[in-house]
Design a protein around this motif. Structure first.
Motif, PDB file in Angstrom:
ATOM      1  N   ARG A 131       0.830  -1.212   0.000  1.00 28.67           N
ATOM      2  CA  ARG A 131       0.000   0.000   0.000  1.00 28.67           C
ATOM      3  C   ARG A 131       0.860   1.256   0.000  1.00 28.67           C
ATOM      4  O   ARG A 131       0.524   2.246  -0.657  1.00 28.67           O
ATOM      5  N   VAL A 132       1.963   1.222   0.746  1.00 29.31           N
ATOM      6  CA  VAL A 132       2.846   2.390   0.755  1.00 29.31           C
ATOM      7  C   VAL A 132       3.553   2.531  -0.587  1.00 29.31           C
ATOM      8  O   VAL A 132       3.696   3.641  -1.111  1.00 29.31           O
ATOM      9  N   GLU A 133       3.964   1.406  -1.173  1.00 28.46           N
ATOM     10  CA  GLU A 133       4.600   1.451  -2.496  1.00 28.46           C
ATOM     11  C   GLU A 133       3.644   1.953  -3.565  1.00 28.46           C
ATOM     12  O   GLU A 133       4.085   2.456  -4.608  1.00 28.46           O
ATOM     13  N   GLY A 134       2.353   1.828  -3.313  1.00 31.49           N
ATOM     14  CA  GLY A 134       1.374   2.317  -4.279  1.00 31.49           C
ATOM     15  C   GLY A 134       1.371   3.830  -4.416  1.00 31.49           C
ATOM     16  O   GLY A 134       0.916   4.363  -5.434  1.00 31.49           O
ATOM     17  N   VAL A 135       1.869   4.548  -3.401  1.00 36.48           N
ATOM     18  CA  VAL A 135       1.937   6.009  -3.473  1.00 36.48           C
ATOM     19  C   VAL A 135       3.377   6.509  -3.607  1.00 36.48           C
ATOM     20  O   VAL A 135       3.593   7.649  -4.028  1.00 36.48           O
ATOM     21  N   LEU A 136       4.356   5.703  -3.254  1.00 34.46           N
ATOM     22  CA  LEU A 136       5.768   6.063  -3.443  1.00 34.46           C
ATOM     23  C   LEU A 136       6.374   5.000  -4.354  1.00 34.46           C
ATOM     24  O   LEU A 136       6.872   3.972  -3.888  1.00 34.46           O
ATOM     25  N   LEU A 137       6.328   5.253  -5.628  1.00 32.37           N
ATOM     26  CA  LEU A 137       6.644   4.235  -6.630  1.00 32.37           C
ATOM     27  C   LEU A 137       8.141   3.968  -6.722  1.00 32.37           C
ATOM     28  O   LEU A 137       8.963   4.886  -6.686  1.00 32.37           O
TER      29      LEU A 137
END
Length: 342
Positions: free
Chosen positions: A33-39
């Motif tokens: 989920r965090v990687e979804g906003v910090l690619l």
């Protein structure tokens, strides 16, 4: 003894409780989920969660616009609990962070009004834009998980984690963090610019209106589950030989002529906790040498002070790498070194 017995009772109870879903699967979902906003920053996000699982605070230092606040808020959201944000400025006072006494006209008396520090996850945005006096208001909160206002001590919510962002010191209007405060951050991390393919993906998300904002991320766990994970992290076994290795690294740092400030005992404690959290992330109940090597630079470099006139002109990060590389691992733990360190 009473505290110890209470902890043992809690540990025994949790041994009989079975996770409905493996903690590592829950953590994996948080990372996604965090990687979804910090690619494109998977390793950075893993380091972030390593520090937070270990019960530490994180300092994000980088240039503006690379996603420091986005990362901090996204991590706060998936962990659950109450999220607070403090935008630091040069005219802030300690009471703006801690709260203070306000006159209650209805009751005819002073009452304490809580400050934004009273949260489970607190984002201290651009912390180095505040004065040293205001920054020092966080010292007790970061280490003892409590604050003292008007002579009265109040505990902070549990869990309590501080995620701070700061701009490089060369930027106008910034102040250097005191050494005592830097030493209270478990890790200092840097995001860096995205790779071209991920920056293209980011712009495409904005163009299509599909960009997910961090404040809309739903929690993966409840605060009680996160606290349980943090307790389980500390149960990871650490071989005596690894502890000896850490002591040797600390001692070697104190003998380096290039350093005016070496590793503190708190730095060793945080390094140990971070290594245990690294093992927990991988689903192991024991620490490997690779866990220490993977977390060493992020935990130690910001605590070291290099003499301005040091002849080699090495950075603190380079000196940490040198320390980790040149300090020999004890023979008893060499078979555990999966990374080929000999």
């Amino acid at each position: 003894m009473m505290i110890h017995s209470k902890y043992q009772s809690t540990a025994r109870q949790e041994e009989t409780d079975v996770w409905q879903e493996l903690p590592q699967m829950l953590i994996h979902r948080m990372l996604q989920r965090v990687e979804g906003v910090l690619l494109g920053k998977r390793e950075l996000v893993k380091q972030m969660f390593t520090a937070l699982l270990a019960g530490g605070h994180v300092l994000l230092e980088d240039k503006p616009g690379v996603g420091k606040t986005v990362l901090a808020e996204a991590c706060a959201r998936v962990i659950g609990g109450e999220f607070k944000r403090i935008q630091f400025t040069s005219d802030m006072l300690p009471s703006d962070v801690l709260g203070g006494a306000v006159w209650d006209a209805a009751r005819g008396e002073l009452k304490y009004v809580t400050g934004p520090i009273m949260g489970n996850v607190v984002l201290a945005d651009e912390i180095n834009r505040a004065s040293a006096r205001t920054q020092s208001a966080l010292l007790e909160a970061m280490e003892e998980r409590r604050i003292t206002v008007d002579g009265e001590t109040r505990p902070l919510p549990s869990p309590f984690m501080l995620i701070a962002t700061q701009n490089p010191l060369c930027f106008e209007g910034t102040s250097r963090l005191p050494e005592a405060q830097l030493d209270r951050f478990m890790m200092r991390l840097s995001i860096g610019y995205p790779e071209p393919q991920f920056e293209k993906q980011l712009l495409e998300q904005y163009a299509d209106g599909q960009r997910q904002e961090p404040h809309k991320i739903r929690p993966v766990v409840m605060p009680e589950e996160w606290l349980r994970m943090q307790r389980e992290v500390r149960l990871a076994h650490v071989h005596p030989g690894l502890i000896e290795y850490m002591v040797q690294v600390a001692d070697a740092s104190r003998k380096m002529p290039e350093l005016s400030l070496a590793m503190s005992p708190r730095a060793g404690r945080d390094w140990l906790r971070a290594a245990q959290a690294s093992a927990y992330l991988e689903g192991r109940g024991y620490v490997l040498p690779d866990d220490l090597l993977a977390t060493g630079e992020a935990v130690l470099a910001h605590r070291l002070e290099v003499y301005p006139g040091a002849p080699l002109r090495m950075t603190a990060a380079q000196l940490v790498e040198q320390l980790l590389r040149t300090t020999p691992l004890p023979a008893a733990v060499l078979p555990q070194a999966a990374g080929g360190r000999r």
